[in-house]
Write a protein that holds these residues in place. Structure first.
Motif, PDB file in Angstrom:
ATOM      1  N   ARG A  67       0.827  -1.214   0.000  1.00  0.00           N
ATOM      2  CA  ARG A  67       0.000   0.000   0.000  1.00  0.00           C
ATOM      3  C   ARG A  67       0.858   1.260   0.000  1.00  0.00           C
ATOM      4  NH1 ARG A  67      -5.737  -0.688  -0.635  1.00  0.00           N
ATOM      5  NH2 ARG A  67      -6.128  -2.863  -0.086  1.00  0.00           N
ATOM      6  N   THR A  68       1.992   1.222   0.675  1.00  0.00           N
ATOM      7  CA  THR A  68       2.865   2.400   0.717  1.00  0.00           C
ATOM      8  C   THR A  68       3.411   2.719  -0.666  1.00  0.00           C
ATOM      9  OG1 THR A  68       3.476   1.967   3.023  1.00  0.00           O
ATOM     10  CG2 THR A  68       4.960   3.362   1.738  1.00  0.00           C
ATOM     11  N   LEU A  69       3.790   1.693  -1.409  1.00  0.00           N
ATOM     12  CA  LEU A  69       4.301   1.918  -2.761  1.00  0.00           C
ATOM     13  C   LEU A  69       3.225   2.497  -3.673  1.00  0.00           C
ATOM     14  CD1 LEU A  69       6.527  -1.258  -3.235  1.00  0.00           C
ATOM     15  CD2 LEU A  69       7.290   1.113  -3.354  1.00  0.00           C
ATOM     16  N   ARG A  70       2.020   1.941  -3.589  1.00  0.00           N
ATOM     17  CA  ARG A  70       0.964   2.484  -4.455  1.00  0.00           C
ATOM     18  C   ARG A  70       0.580   3.893  -4.022  1.00  0.00           C
ATOM     19  NH1 ARG A  70      -4.708  -0.549  -5.696  1.00  0.00           N
ATOM     20  NH2 ARG A  70      -5.233   0.200  -3.603  1.00  0.00           N
ATOM     21  N   ALA A  71       0.582   4.149  -2.726  1.00  0.00           N
ATOM     22  CA  ALA A  71       0.265   5.501  -2.246  1.00  0.00           C
ATOM     23  C   ALA A  71       1.277   6.511  -2.782  1.00  0.00           C
ATOM     24  CB  ALA A  71       0.250   5.524  -0.714  1.00  0.00           C
ATOM     25  N   ALA A  72       2.551   6.129  -2.828  1.00  0.00           N
ATOM     26  CA  ALA A  72       3.585   7.026  -3.364  1.00  0.00           C
ATOM     27  C   ALA A  72       3.288   7.383  -4.812  1.00  0.00           C
ATOM     28  CB  ALA A  72       4.956   6.368  -3.240  1.00  0.00           C
ATOM     29  N   PHE A  73       2.933   6.376  -5.600  1.00  0.00           N
ATOM     30  CA  PHE A  73       2.603   6.605  -7.007  1.00  0.00           C
ATOM     31  C   PHE A  73       1.376   7.506  -7.135  1.00  0.00           C
ATOM     32  CE2 PHE A  73       0.129   5.443 -10.751  1.00  0.00           C
ATOM     33  CZ  PHE A  73       1.069   5.515 -11.767  1.00  0.00           C
ATOM     34  N   LEU A  74       0.349   7.240  -6.353  1.00  0.00           N
ATOM     35  CA  LEU A  74      -0.890   8.007  -6.443  1.00  0.00           C
ATOM     36  C   LEU A  74      -0.660   9.470  -6.071  1.00  0.00           C
ATOM     37  CD1 LEU A  74      -3.295   5.378  -4.862  1.00  0.00           C
ATOM     38  CD2 LEU A  74      -3.303   6.128  -7.238  1.00  0.00           C
ATOM     39  N   LEU A  75       0.094   9.704  -5.007  1.00  0.00           N
ATOM     40  CA  LEU A  75       0.345  11.086  -4.589  1.00  0.00           C
ATOM     41  C   LEU A  75       1.168  11.814  -5.645  1.00  0.00           C
ATOM     42  CD1 LEU A  75       0.145  13.364  -2.559  1.00  0.00           C
ATOM     43  CD2 LEU A  75       2.086  12.378  -1.331  1.00  0.00           C
ATOM     44  N   ASP A  76       2.183  11.165  -6.175  1.00  0.00           N
ATOM     45  CA  ASP A  76       3.012  11.808  -7.201  1.00  0.00           C
ATOM     46  C   ASP A  76       2.210  12.182  -8.438  1.00  0.00           C
ATOM     47  OD1 ASP A  76       5.260  11.607  -5.628  1.00  0.00           O
ATOM     48  OD2 ASP A  76       5.952   9.736  -6.546  1.00  0.00           O
ATOM     49  N   HIS A  77       1.121  11.453  -8.685  1.00  0.00           N
ATOM     50  CA  HIS A  77       0.304  11.725  -9.869  1.00  0.00           C
ATOM     51  C   HIS A  77      -0.976  12.477  -9.527  1.00  0.00           C
ATOM     52  CE1 HIS A  77       3.083   8.715 -11.463  1.00  0.00           C
ATOM     53  NE2 HIS A  77       2.828   9.256 -12.641  1.00  0.00           N
ATOM     54  N   GLY A  78      -0.976  13.136  -8.348  1.00  0.00           N
ATOM     55  CA  GLY A  78      -2.028  14.094  -8.045  1.00  0.00           C
ATOM     56  C   GLY A  78      -3.283  13.556  -7.393  1.00  0.00           C
ATOM     57  N   THR A 116      -4.035   8.721   0.467  1.00  0.00           N
ATOM     58  CA  THR A 116      -4.366   8.713   1.893  1.00  0.00           C
ATOM     59  C   THR A 116      -5.152   7.456   2.251  1.00  0.00           C
ATOM     60  OG1 THR A 116      -4.392  11.121   1.915  1.00  0.00           O
ATOM     61  CG2 THR A 116      -5.500   9.998   3.729  1.00  0.00           C
ATOM     62  N   ALA A 117      -6.047   7.030   1.357  1.00  0.00           N
ATOM     63  CA  ALA A 117      -6.822   5.810   1.613  1.00  0.00           C
ATOM     64  C   ALA A 117      -5.904   4.593   1.688  1.00  0.00           C
ATOM     65  CB  ALA A 117      -7.862   5.628   0.509  1.00  0.00           C
ATOM     66  N   ASP A 118      -4.912   4.520   0.811  1.00  0.00           N
ATOM     67  CA  ASP A 118      -3.959   3.417   0.877  1.00  0.00           C
ATOM     68  C   ASP A 118      -3.137   3.466   2.163  1.00  0.00           C
ATOM     69  OD1 ASP A 118      -4.356   1.681  -1.206  1.00  0.00           O
ATOM     70  OD2 ASP A 118      -3.030   2.727  -2.597  1.00  0.00           O
ATOM     71  N   MET A 119      -2.707   4.660   2.548  1.00  0.00           N
ATOM     72  CA  MET A 119      -1.902   4.779   3.755  1.00  0.00           C
ATOM     73  C   MET A 119      -2.718   4.484   5.013  1.00  0.00           C
ATOM     74  SD  MET A 119       1.143   5.112   2.871  1.00  0.00           S
ATOM     75  CE  MET A 119       1.752   5.271   4.558  1.00  0.00           C
ATOM     76  N   LYS A 120      -4.011   4.701   4.957  1.00  0.00           N
ATOM     77  CA  LYS A 120      -4.863   4.346   6.099  1.00  0.00           C
ATOM     78  C   LYS A 120      -4.764   2.849   6.369  1.00  0.00           C
ATOM     79  CE  LYS A 120      -9.603   4.592   7.824  1.00  0.00           C
ATOM     80  NZ  LYS A 120     -10.997   5.061   7.549  1.00  0.00           N
ATOM     81  N   ILE A 121      -4.820   2.054   5.289  1.00  0.00           N
ATOM     82  CA  ILE A 121      -4.734   0.597   5.440  1.00  0.00           C
ATOM     83  C   ILE A 121      -3.325   0.183   5.853  1.00  0.00           C
ATOM     84  CG2 ILE A 121      -4.916  -1.584   4.200  1.00  0.00           C
ATOM     85  CD1 ILE A 121      -7.105  -0.277   2.496  1.00  0.00           C
ATOM     86  N   ALA A 122      -2.311   0.792   5.197  1.00  0.00           N
ATOM     87  CA  ALA A 122      -0.923   0.443   5.525  1.00  0.00           C
ATOM     88  C   ALA A 122      -0.622   0.729   6.990  1.00  0.00           C
ATOM     89  CB  ALA A 122       0.043   1.206   4.619  1.00  0.00           C
ATOM     90  N   CYS A 123      -1.007   1.907   7.455  1.00  0.00           N
ATOM     91  CA  CYS A 123      -0.704   2.303   8.833  1.00  0.00           C
ATOM     92  C   CYS A 123      -1.532   1.512   9.831  1.00  0.00           C
ATOM     93  CB  CYS A 123      -0.931   3.804   8.995  1.00  0.00           C
ATOM     94  SG  CYS A 123       0.244   4.808   8.046  1.00  0.00           S
ATOM     95  N   SER A 124      -2.749   1.152   9.440  1.00  0.00           N
ATOM     96  CA  SER A 124      -3.575   0.323  10.310  1.00  0.00           C
ATOM     97  C   SER A 124      -2.945  -1.047  10.504  1.00  0.00           C
ATOM     98  CB  SER A 124      -4.977   0.190   9.723  1.00  0.00           C
ATOM     99  OG  SER A 124      -5.761  -0.703  10.480  1.00  0.00           O
ATOM    100  N   ARG A 125      -2.386  -1.605   9.421  1.00  0.00           N
ATOM    101  CA  ARG A 125      -1.736  -2.914   9.535  1.00  0.00           C
ATOM    102  C   ARG A 125      -0.470  -2.836  10.356  1.00  0.00           C
ATOM    103  NH1 ARG A 125      -3.736  -7.006   6.178  1.00  0.00           N
ATOM    104  NH2 ARG A 125      -2.250  -8.278   7.352  1.00  0.00           N
ATOM    105  N   ALA A 126       0.227  -1.700  10.283  1.00  0.00           N
ATOM    106  CA  ALA A 126       1.417  -1.533  11.118  1.00  0.00           C
ATOM    107  C   ALA A 126       1.030  -1.478  12.593  1.00  0.00           C
ATOM    108  CB  ALA A 126       2.167  -0.276  10.708  1.00  0.00           C
TER     109      ALA A 126
END
Length: 843
Positions: A463-474, A480-490
């Motif tokens: 999820r962190t990798l996809r979030a990076a791509f999504l943010l870079d492309h606007g 943020t939705a991807d990072m919610k899941i990533a951080c929840s799993r952490a």
């Protein structure tokens, strides 16, 4: 390479490319090269170069030499429409009849096209035999001034069927066809229902196929991208490039499958070389299934599709699109029968049922029952029976824990299949190089990340990798939705606070630099350390990250290990002693290979890392092979294309270098390193004005560092120009040397680059050949195999050398011998399992 050997190599590569375009999925290199087995590796590398970077040919240069010309004194070519592996299509005007036409020509600039004529003759013969409104019409044929055959066909004013299909998903909630006119300008839409309009198109295509079959022609590649929808609302079948005629005994020399796997008839897997009407019927039905359900009958990789074709029925269309008429399901079932004997025997039979459906009459076939589907699957798939028995054993003997272990293994395998295709350096290059400008490659990168997330093996990393791509492309919201899941799993306080920083991002943010990462809690868990390190790289902060990523708890995190290796790459150039650099490079390569061996795969990122190591140690051929492999895994990796361009430049293959660098700039138009290297390539190739334009137009940062890099590049290019014009135009040569001096004066006085460049420019203006010679030899000692410097050396080669120059030349020869020994050792110990050619092995 001798002329005979070179001609044979081109002939073999051309044969491979034609087989690939005709649908052969796994090229039998050993068979193709059976008369010249020593060329197998070279043929494979050349083919991989053509096929591994398909996007390199996607958009031709503005200066296409056919645009603006007159063919056969009749056809005025004004536009390049598109290209494939072996053909280019142009828009032209027939001056005799005053009509628009399409002209298809052999693809230029790749190989000797001596075999292309047979394919074009086949397509011309196929189309000439058919006259039908639903089949593209051929008007004429000819040969260009360069000897390339071309076909003149009707210019279809419309859109590929793929485009309405993509738009149709947005309107899937209601069965209305009016949007076809609103969005695509398709007039005369006969049916108010999208479903009925699609069925009508399919009926017209079936009629066109029947006309083709009556003429003894079988299309063999019916699919949505080979169907055009005209502005008048008709469906037209195009591209008969791999069509077969009754009088063609065979089209390939192997029993390989021909067609596109998603739409391929199952019997094609048996390698039948004789085409049949039932194969086109299957492909048309598969296309209809896709257009009605928005999903192909089978999905996944080519290997998975081919396996599914051989073992199971597709999911019934009504399960994907509830409410589908029973008779429509019956037509789809009958057209997609895996046994051709149970399928519609002709396109005409299928057309009759489609017309009956439109007229609300009973069709001739009935839907396949659930019981029959199940029994067919049991009979055809031993794996089905085995899976059922295995399920009983798992639940009855091993219990739920073992089942969970099996699921975990499946997720890990899915992760290993997806991770290699994540673009190298995703989200951690400088911000302006994170956005992929090419829409198709951007979509491909997104799809690779979607597959990674779907694996579900390591949600924090995925999820962190996809979030990076999504943010870079606007798309800050999706990131943020991807990072919610990533951080929840952490599940840590650090991760929770990191997620809140994402929530605070501006809605229109497209930069990780907008993240406030100050005063975060201390990272404690392995996930925390990974998240902290990755986000530091996102904000261009590498300080101390080598130690952080070296945390033993991250030893099983593949991406963290790749980042750790990336943080070590500066030492490949920073170590002061050459022997120390070579020793470090050897150990670095072993680390990368060890990571690949432990985890079981090579990724675009590790291919990039190996490419850097080979480049830094002068192993240009090997670096090029690695770049090709990396680009095949993830073609949207700009850093890999830079590696490829650098390697080709080091080999003095300027045409190939330009190809890679221009492809990289289509990805990242403002990637300064690509622009700089392209400037050098153009200068060394003698294209001085192109090089000068790059200096003027390159997107150097508006900063002292950016100004310095522009000045250095300008000074080097003008020096190259001075040497280029030395014998042909003394005035132009002197002006270039003076321009180089002006660039030098923009650099600080203590700059090492200024000292050397200014010395060379003044020596040139003063006619001091001896000083120039000293400079060239010094540069050769630093890069013993620099062909461009050797060429410059030859331009001012003296009758005899001074004592100091003789000593310098001796140092160069010693460095050259050392480099050759290093190269020989590295090739001798190269990976046996790599599929890429090692050029030195055959020498």
């Amino acid at each position: 390479m001798s002329e005979t050997r070179h001609d044979l190599l081109e002939e073999l590569v051309a044969e491979c490319l034609f087989r690939r375009e005709e649908g052969v999925l796994d090229l039998p290199y050993d068979e193709i090269c059976r008369e010249a087995p020593e060329l197998v590796d070279e043929v494979q590398q050349s083919v991989e170069l053509a096929l591994g970077l398909p996007r390199l040919q996607a958009s031709g240069p503005a200066g296409d030499k056919l645009v603006g010309t007159l063919l056969s004194e009749r056809y005025s070519v004004y536009q390049r429409i598109g290209s494939g592996a072996m053909g280019v299509v142009y828009g032209a005007r027939d001056l005799d009849l005053g009509r628009e036409v399409a002209i298809k020509v052999v693809h230029t600039g790749l190989l000797d096209r001596s075999k292309a004529l047979s394919r074009f003759e086949r397509e011309a013969a196929a189309l000439a035999a058919i006259r039908h409104d639903s089949v593209v019409t051929i008007f004429d044929r000819g040969v260009t001034e360069d000897g390339l055959p071309f076909l003149v066909m009707e210019r279809i004013d419309g859109v590929s069927c793929s485009e309405p299909l993509e738009a149709a998903e947005r309107y899937s909630g209601h069965d209305d066809s009016s949007w076809l006119t609103e969005e695509f300008g398709i007039q005369n839409v006969a049916e108010p229902s999208y479903f009925r309009q699609v069925v009508q198109w399919a009926a017209g295509l079936a009629s066109g196929l029947e006309a083709a079959h009556a003429a003894g022609v079988y299309h063999r590649d019916v699919k949505r991208s080979n169907v055009m929808i005209t502005r008048e609302g008709k469906a037209v079948l195009i591209d008969f490039g791999i069509a077969a005629k009754d009088d063609h005994a065979t089209l390939t020399q192997t029993d390989a499958a021909v067609g596109t796997p998603v739409y391929m008839a199952p019997e094609a897997l048996l390698g039948r070389t004789k085409a049949m009407p039932t194969q086109d019927v299957y492909s048309l039905t598969a296309t209809l299934y896709h257009i009605l359900t928005f999903q192909a009958p089978y999905t996944g990789s080519s290997a998975k599709i081919l396996t599914a074709l051989a073992t199971r029925e597709p999911v019934p269309a009504f399960k994907i699109r509830p409410g589908l008429p029973r008779d429509a399901q019956a037509i789809l079932d009958h057209g997609l029968e895996r046994n051709p004997a149970r399928r519609y025997a002709s396109a005409a039979a299928m057309e009759r049922d489609l017309r009956a459906l439109l007229a609300y009459r009973q069709v001739s076939v009935r839907p396949t029952s659930s019981f029959v589907r199940s029994m067919r699957r049991v009979r055809s798939s031993k794996a089905f029976v085995g899976a059922a028995l295995a399920s009983l054993v798992i639940f009855g003997a091993l219990g739920l824990q073992s089942w969970n272990t099996s699921l975990a293994n499946d997720r890990h395998e899915a992760f290993k299949a997806a991770m290699p295709h994540v673009p190298a350096n995703l989200g951690i290059v400088i911000p302006q190089n994170r956005v992929i400008a090419d829409e198709d490659l951007r979509a491909g990168a997104r799809a690779a990340l979607d597959r990674l997330v779907a694996a579900g093996h390591d949600p924090v990393t995925e999820r962190t990798l996809r979030a990076a791509f999504l943010l870079d492309h606007g798309d800050a919201q999706a990131a943020t939705a991807d990072m919610k899941i990533a951080c929840s799993r952490a599940g840590t306080s650090y991760a929770s606070e990191l997620y809140r920083r994402y929530e605070a991002l501006p809605v229109d943010s497209s930069s990780a630099l907008d993240l406030n990462l100050t005063d975060l809690p201390e990272p404690k868990s392995a996930d925390d350390v990974y998240l902290s390190a990755f986000h530091s790289l996102r904000q261009l902060n590498r300080d101390g990250l080598g130690e952080v990523l070296g945390d033993p708890r991250l030893s099983r995190n593949r991406h963290a290990q790749e980042l750790l290796l990336l943080c070590k790459t500066p030492r490949l150039t920073q170590l002061p002693d050459r022997q120390a650099r070579l020793g470090f490079a050897d150990s670095f390569v072993e680390e990368v290979k060890s990571l690949e061996a432990r985890t079981g795969y090579r990724s675009a990122m590790t291919a990039h890392l190996l490419g850097i190591a080979y480049l830094r140690t002068g192993q240009d051929e090997r670096a090029l092979n690695m770049a090709l492999e990396g680009a095949q895994l993830a073609p949207s990796s700009g850093t890999i294309l830079l590696n490829a361009g650098s390697a080709a430049y080091g080999l003095s293959n300027y045409e190939l270098a330009r190809t890679f660098l221009e492809a990289g700039l289509r990805l990242h138009p403002h990637y300064v390193s690509l622009q700089q290297l392209l400037g050098k390539v153009e200068a060394e190739a003698g294209h001085i004005e192109r090089a000068r334009a790059l200096v003027r137009e390159a997107g150097f940062p508006d900063s002292p560092l950016g100004a310095m890099r522009r000045a250095i590049l300008g000074a080097k290019i003008e020096l190259s120009a001075a040497l280029e014009f030395a014998e042909s135009d003394a005035e132009e040569s002197r002006a270039a040397a003076e321009a180089s001096l002006r660039y030098c004066q923009l650099l600080s006085e203590d700059s090492v680059d200024r000292v050397s460049l200014e010395r060379d420019a003044r020596a040139f203006l003063d006619g001091d050949a001896s000083s120039l010679l000293d400079s060239f030899i010094l540069r050769l000692c630093e890069d013993p195999q620099a062909v461009a410097v050797l060429e410059d050396l030859l331009k001012c080669f003296p009758e005899q050398f001074s004592a100091s120059q003789t000593q310098s030349l001796r140092r160069w020869v010693e460095a050259l011998v050392e480099r050759l020994v290093v190269n020989r050792r590295s090739y001798a110990t190269s990976d046996a399992e790599t599929p890429w050619m090692d050029p030195l092995r055959s020498r």
